[in-house]
Scaffold this motif. Structure first.
Motif, short mmCIF file in Angstrom:
data_model
loop_
_atom_site.label_atom_id
_atom_site.label_comp_id
_atom_site.label_asym_id
_atom_site.label_seq_id
_atom_site.Cartn_x
_atom_site.Cartn_y
_atom_site.Cartn_z
N PHE A 8 -6.00 47.50 -3.17
CA PHE A 8 -5.82 46.46 -4.22
C PHE A 8 -4.36 46.66 -4.81
CE2 PHE A 8 -8.49 49.74 -5.96
CZ PHE A 8 -7.87 50.11 -6.95
N ASP A 9 -3.91 45.87 -5.76
CA ASP A 9 -2.43 46.23 -6.33
C ASP A 9 -2.77 47.20 -7.38
OD1 ASP A 9 -1.01 44.21 -5.05
OD2 ASP A 9 -1.25 42.77 -6.36
N GLY A 10 -2.11 48.34 -7.29
CA GLY A 10 -2.32 49.46 -8.24
C GLY A 10 -3.26 50.37 -7.81
N GLY A 11 -3.67 50.58 -6.42
CA GLY A 11 -4.55 51.72 -5.97
C GLY A 11 -5.30 51.42 -4.87
N ASN A 12 -6.30 52.17 -4.50
CA ASN A 12 -7.17 51.99 -3.37
C ASN A 12 -8.32 52.80 -3.27
OD1 ASN A 12 -6.29 54.47 -2.09
ND2 ASN A 12 -4.46 53.40 -1.03
N LEU A 13 -9.24 52.70 -2.55
CA LEU A 13 -10.20 53.57 -2.59
C LEU A 13 -10.65 53.75 -0.98
CD1 LEU A 13 -12.53 55.19 -3.70
CD2 LEU A 13 -14.23 53.17 -3.64
N GLN A 14 -10.34 54.87 -0.46
CA GLN A 14 -10.68 55.19 1.16
C GLN A 14 -11.83 56.08 1.72
OE1 GLN A 14 -6.85 57.32 2.48
NE2 GLN A 14 -5.61 55.37 1.74
N PHE A 15 -12.43 55.43 2.55
CA PHE A 15 -13.63 56.45 3.03
C PHE A 15 -13.15 56.97 4.74
CE2 PHE A 15 -15.02 53.31 0.39
CZ PHE A 15 -16.25 54.13 -0.54
N VAL A 16 -13.36 58.16 5.09
CA VAL A 16 -13.20 58.48 6.24
C VAL A 16 -14.49 58.82 6.83
CG1 VAL A 16 -12.01 60.30 8.04
CG2 VAL A 16 -10.79 59.46 5.88
N PHE A 17 -14.89 58.12 7.83
CA PHE A 17 -16.25 58.34 8.79
C PHE A 17 -15.98 59.49 9.78
CE2 PHE A 17 -16.20 54.36 6.45
CZ PHE A 17 -17.44 54.21 5.96
N PRO A 77 -13.39 42.40 -5.95
CA PRO A 77 -13.74 42.15 -4.46
C PRO A 77 -12.60 41.07 -4.33
CG PRO A 77 -15.92 42.36 -5.29
CD PRO A 77 -14.88 42.55 -6.59
N SER A 78 -12.50 40.07 -5.25
CA SER A 78 -11.68 39.00 -4.99
C SER A 78 -10.13 39.49 -4.70
CB SER A 78 -11.68 37.78 -6.04
OG SER A 78 -11.35 38.43 -7.19
N LEU A 79 -9.61 40.48 -5.37
CA LEU A 79 -8.40 40.93 -5.13
C LEU A 79 -8.19 42.26 -4.26
CD1 LEU A 79 -7.47 40.86 -8.89
CD2 LEU A 79 -7.03 39.19 -7.21
N THR A 80 -9.25 42.50 -3.48
CA THR A 80 -9.14 43.77 -2.55
C THR A 80 -9.26 43.16 -1.14
OG1 THR A 80 -10.56 44.77 -4.32
CG2 THR A 80 -10.37 45.84 -2.00
N ARG A 81 -8.65 43.98 -0.47
CA ARG A 81 -8.53 43.71 1.13
C ARG A 81 -8.80 45.04 1.97
NH1 ARG A 81 -3.93 43.71 -1.42
NH2 ARG A 81 -2.28 45.33 -0.91
N PRO A 82 -9.76 44.91 2.62
CA PRO A 82 -10.09 46.10 3.61
C PRO A 82 -9.13 46.28 4.58
CG PRO A 82 -11.44 44.07 4.32
CD PRO A 82 -10.61 43.59 3.20
N THR A 83 -8.52 47.49 4.88
CA THR A 83 -7.59 48.02 6.03
C THR A 83 -8.16 49.30 6.67
OG1 THR A 83 -6.17 49.25 4.41
CG2 THR A 83 -5.79 46.75 4.72
N GLY A 84 -7.42 49.84 7.67
CA GLY A 84 -7.61 50.95 8.06
C GLY A 84 -7.73 50.82 9.78
N TYR A 85 -8.59 51.91 10.38
CA TYR A 85 -8.56 51.85 11.82
C TYR A 85 -10.05 52.24 12.17
CZ TYR A 85 -8.28 56.90 11.31
OH TYR A 85 -8.21 58.12 10.79
N CYS A 86 -10.27 51.73 13.43
CA CYS A 86 -11.81 51.96 14.24
C CYS A 86 -11.34 53.07 15.33
CB CYS A 86 -12.10 50.91 14.74
SG CYS A 86 -12.61 49.48 13.82
N GLY A 87 -12.08 54.31 15.37
CA GLY A 87 -11.99 55.24 16.38
C GLY A 87 -13.32 55.66 16.83
N VAL A 88 -13.29 56.47 17.99
CA VAL A 88 -14.48 56.60 18.92
C VAL A 88 -15.35 57.45 17.90
CG1 VAL A 88 -15.47 57.74 20.79
CG2 VAL A 88 -13.27 56.18 21.03
N SER A 89 -14.68 58.69 17.27
CA SER A 89 -15.33 59.60 16.65
C SER A 89 -14.96 59.78 15.21
CB SER A 89 -15.01 60.94 17.25
OG SER A 89 -13.92 61.38 17.43
N GLU A 90 -13.69 58.96 14.76
CA GLU A 90 -13.31 58.97 13.40
C GLU A 90 -12.79 57.48 12.99
OE1 GLU A 90 -11.57 62.63 11.57
OE2 GLU A 90 -9.87 61.12 11.17
N THR A 91 -13.09 57.11 11.88
CA THR A 91 -13.00 55.70 11.52
C THR A 91 -12.25 55.63 9.98
OG1 THR A 91 -14.37 54.53 12.92
CG2 THR A 91 -13.64 53.33 11.06
N LEU A 92 -11.43 55.02 9.57
CA LEU A 92 -10.90 55.17 8.14
C LEU A 92 -11.10 53.60 7.77
CD1 LEU A 92 -9.23 55.94 5.65
CD2 LEU A 92 -7.31 55.35 6.83
N LEU A 93 -11.67 53.43 6.52
CA LEU A 93 -11.75 52.12 5.71
C LEU A 93 -10.96 52.33 4.44
CD1 LEU A 93 -12.92 49.28 5.27
CD2 LEU A 93 -14.77 50.34 4.50
#
Length: 265
Positions: free
Chosen positions: A127-136, A107-123
């Protein structure tokens, strides 16, 4: 040459010698002191100073599994309102040369990014060397995770291993479904297969997008795994109690019938 002339000549010679061997002035001493470097220090000019660079730390796969640290990540819209709140520990599991290797997201080397939508949101947890994405996805009175994508570019896990990038996705799913305004919670380990030889473990997990009250989690919706873990012991206990009761009643009934038979004789 008169005595007076000799004395005058001698005086001039002495003054000339004293001028050539005189010590430096105070200004010269101050200048030398400033220019002399301190012992053990190296002074660099602005032109010689090396430029600062952002050093990327590649993920290092571990041969043994450990519990990933849990952290709460939030994502806000431009107005400062929280649209996603996720609390979890995440661990990537890769299989290479018939062996399993593990990487915990720090967690100390991880930053949350994405966008907030009305019906769809991405989180995206980057981190350096990868990521984990959730599409709501918000659909009617329910919301869920439509897809989860993982990306990991670690250092080679062994001496003979090659550089490799692991990418996988679970799409067109309805994961962690909950009524709008409620959060989905699961204490039991959740393992998701993203691709061949690449999966992610989430433990424990609490997640919610859309309709967050003051940015906090809503009432919890229990996952089926937690429900089964909680109810199975209760059901087994009830079955065992029922079997014991039936056995006692059967014993008493048989004993009573035998007693009545002896009285008739």
């Amino acid at each position: 040459m008169t005595r007076t002339s000799c004395i005058t000549l001698l005086f001039l010679v002495l003054c000339s010698l004293n001028s050539q061997g005189s010590p430096p002035t105070s200004n010269a001493l101050e200048s030398m002191t400033k220019d002399a470097p301190e012992e053990g220090l190296v002074s660099l000019t602005s032109d010689a100073r090396p430029p600062l660079t952002n050093v990327s730390i590649r993920p290092v796969l571990q041969p043994k599994e450990s519990i990933p640290p849990r952290f709460t990540y939030i994502l806000k819209n431009p107005q400062g309102k929280v649209c996603v709140r996720v609390s979890l520990g995440a661990e990537y599991v890769v299989r290479e040369n018939k062996k399993k290797y593990y990487f915990n997201i720090n967690p100390s080397l991880t930053r949350p990014t994405g966008y907030c939508g009305v019906s769809e949101t991405l989180l995206s947890l980057d981190f350096d060397g990868g990521n984990l994405q959730f599409v709501f996805k918000k659909e009617g009175s329910f919301s869920y995770v439509k897809s989860i994508k993982g990306h990991l570019k670690p250092a080679p896990p062994c001496k003979n291993c090659k550089n490799k990038t692991y990418v996988g996705v679970m799409a067109h799913e309805k994961l962690f479904k909950a009524t709008n305004g409620l959060s989905f919670k699961c204490k039991t380990e959740t393992t998701l297969i993203l691709a061949d030889f690449f999966r992610v473990k989430l433990v424990p997990l609490q997640i919610q997008a859309f309709d967050l009250n003051n940015g906090g989690f809503g009432k919890e919706v229990e996952c089926s795994a937690d429900y089964n873990r909680r109810m199975i012991p209760i059901i087994l206990g009830a079955v065992a109690a029922a079997i014991c009761l039936i056995a006692i009643l059967t014993y008493l009934l048989v004993r009573e019938r035998r007693g009545q038979g002896y009285e008739q004789l």
